[in-house]
Scaffold this active site. Structure first.
Site, mmCIF file in Angstrom:
data_model
loop_
_atom_site.group_PDB
_atom_site.id
_atom_site.type_symbol
_atom_site.label_atom_id
_atom_site.label_comp_id
_atom_site.label_asym_id
_atom_site.label_seq_id
_atom_site.Cartn_x
_atom_site.Cartn_y
_atom_site.Cartn_z
ATOM 1 N N ASP A 117 27.016 45.188 -23.363
ATOM 2 C CA ASP A 117 26.290 43.162 -21.994
ATOM 3 C C ASP A 117 25.302 42.624 -22.985
ATOM 4 O OD1 ASP A 117 27.609 42.934 -18.847
ATOM 5 O OD2 ASP A 117 25.811 42.165 -19.809
ATOM 6 N N ASN A 149 34.869 44.102 -11.246
ATOM 7 C CA ASN A 149 34.871 42.944 -10.389
ATOM 8 C C ASN A 149 35.706 42.304 -10.712
ATOM 9 O OD1 ASN A 149 31.499 43.660 -9.637
ATOM 10 N ND2 ASN A 149 30.682 42.701 -11.288
ATOM 11 N N GLN A 203 32.673 38.213 -9.924
ATOM 12 C CA GLN A 203 33.100 38.333 -11.104
ATOM 13 C C GLN A 203 32.710 36.963 -11.179
ATOM 14 O OE1 GLN A 203 37.502 38.604 -11.076
ATOM 15 N NE2 GLN A 203 37.766 38.755 -13.301
ATOM 16 N N HIS A 205 37.370 43.596 -17.121
ATOM 17 C CA HIS A 205 36.368 44.045 -18.296
ATOM 18 C C HIS A 205 36.417 45.506 -17.300
ATOM 19 C CE1 HIS A 205 34.388 40.461 -15.638
ATOM 20 N NE2 HIS A 205 33.203 40.904 -15.934
ATOM 21 N N HIS A 213 32.778 47.666 -17.091
ATOM 22 C CA HIS A 213 31.011 47.373 -17.010
ATOM 23 C C HIS A 213 30.821 49.601 -16.438
ATOM 24 C CE1 HIS A 213 29.875 44.051 -16.022
ATOM 25 N NE2 HIS A 213 30.358 43.359 -15.557
HETATM 26 P P1 AMP Z 1 30.878 39.708 -14.054
HETATM 27 O O1 AMP Z 1 29.867 39.620 -13.600
HETATM 28 O O2 AMP Z 1 32.002 41.457 -13.282
HETATM 29 O O3 AMP Z 1 32.605 39.210 -14.236
HETATM 30 O O4 AMP Z 1 30.638 40.584 -15.832
HETATM 31 C C1 AMP Z 1 30.344 39.559 -16.927
HETATM 32 C C2 AMP Z 1 29.503 40.462 -17.706
HETATM 33 O O5 AMP Z 1 29.464 40.326 -19.020
HETATM 34 C C3 AMP Z 1 28.194 39.885 -16.786
HETATM 35 O O6 AMP Z 1 27.240 41.589 -17.123
HETATM 36 C C4 AMP Z 1 27.021 39.337 -18.009
HETATM 37 O O7 AMP Z 1 25.731 39.752 -18.926
HETATM 38 C C5 AMP Z 1 28.178 39.687 -19.566
HETATM 39 N N1 AMP Z 1 28.071 38.574 -20.512
HETATM 40 C C6 AMP Z 1 28.838 36.853 -20.508
HETATM 41 N N2 AMP Z 1 28.774 36.610 -21.842
HETATM 42 C C7 AMP Z 1 28.107 37.677 -22.222
HETATM 43 C C8 AMP Z 1 28.891 37.447 -23.966
HETATM 44 N N3 AMP Z 1 29.042 36.379 -24.878
HETATM 45 N N4 AMP Z 1 28.322 38.519 -24.324
HETATM 46 C C9 AMP Z 1 28.233 40.100 -24.081
HETATM 47 N N5 AMP Z 1 28.259 39.734 -22.508
HETATM 48 C C10 AMP Z 1 28.519 38.442 -22.178
#
Ligand code: AMP
Ligand code: ZN
Length: 138
Positions: free
Chosen positions: A32, A88, A95, A101, A103
């Site tokens: 992440d 999420n 989300q 995805h 985590h």
């Molecule tokens: P969510 O809030 O569960 O949708 O998680 C999205 C996650 O994606 C967050 O923890 C962000 O830090 C991560 N994220 C967003 N864009 C990228 C990216 N380009 N590469 C890696 N992680 C990302």
């Protein structure tokens, strides 16, 4: 199916570079970009599914074993004492990227503190009504 406007489709399929920990035919696991702790990783399917409700069972069945494998490797490689699996679904649930995805968040003895909830209260009647409402929608 891929969604050409989805950043996680592009990352999962290697069109955008990422710190990849693991890759197979169906999934890519990346670090992440905004880690909650050192090693915070995301399991991304290579096909586009908006959330867990859209994820076919055959794909879903592969996610937990993969998460366990990555978590075990984190314990060995990073020395974390445990890890959280967080997933999420929907804006109200936090989300922000609408491509399924999972985590995997390493947890260390010295932190970080993570968000937790304060247990509320309920009555047997409320629990029975709530359970009935969900059962009826299954
Ligand atoms: P969510 O809030 O569960 O949708 O998680 C999205 C996650 O994606 C967050 O923890 C962000 O830090 C991560 N994220 C967003 N864009 C990228 C990216 N380009 N590469 C890696 N992680 C990302
Ligand atoms: Zn996608």
């Amino acid at each position: 199916m891929k969604d050409s406007s989805c950043i996680f489709c592009k990352i999962a399929n290697g069109e955008i570079p990422s710190s990849t920990l693991y890759e197979d035919e169906d999934f890519r696991v990346i670090l992440d970009l905004g880690p909650a702790s050192r090693g915070h990783a995301l399991i991304l399917p290579k096909e586009h599914f908006a959330d867990v409700c859209a994820l076919p069972e055959a794909w879903a069945a592969k996610v937990l074993p993969l998460a366990a494998r990555i978590g075990a490797a984190m314990k060995k490689a990073l020395g974390c004492e445990g890890f959280n699996l967080v997933q999420n679904n929907g804006e109200a649930a936090g989300q922000t990227v609408f491509h399924f995805h999972m985590h995997i968040i390493p947890r260390y003895a010295d932190g970080p503190q993570m968000v937790s909830w304060t247990p509320g209260e309920s009555t047997p009647q409320e629990l029975a009504q709530t359970a009935e409402a969900i059962r009826a929608a299954l």
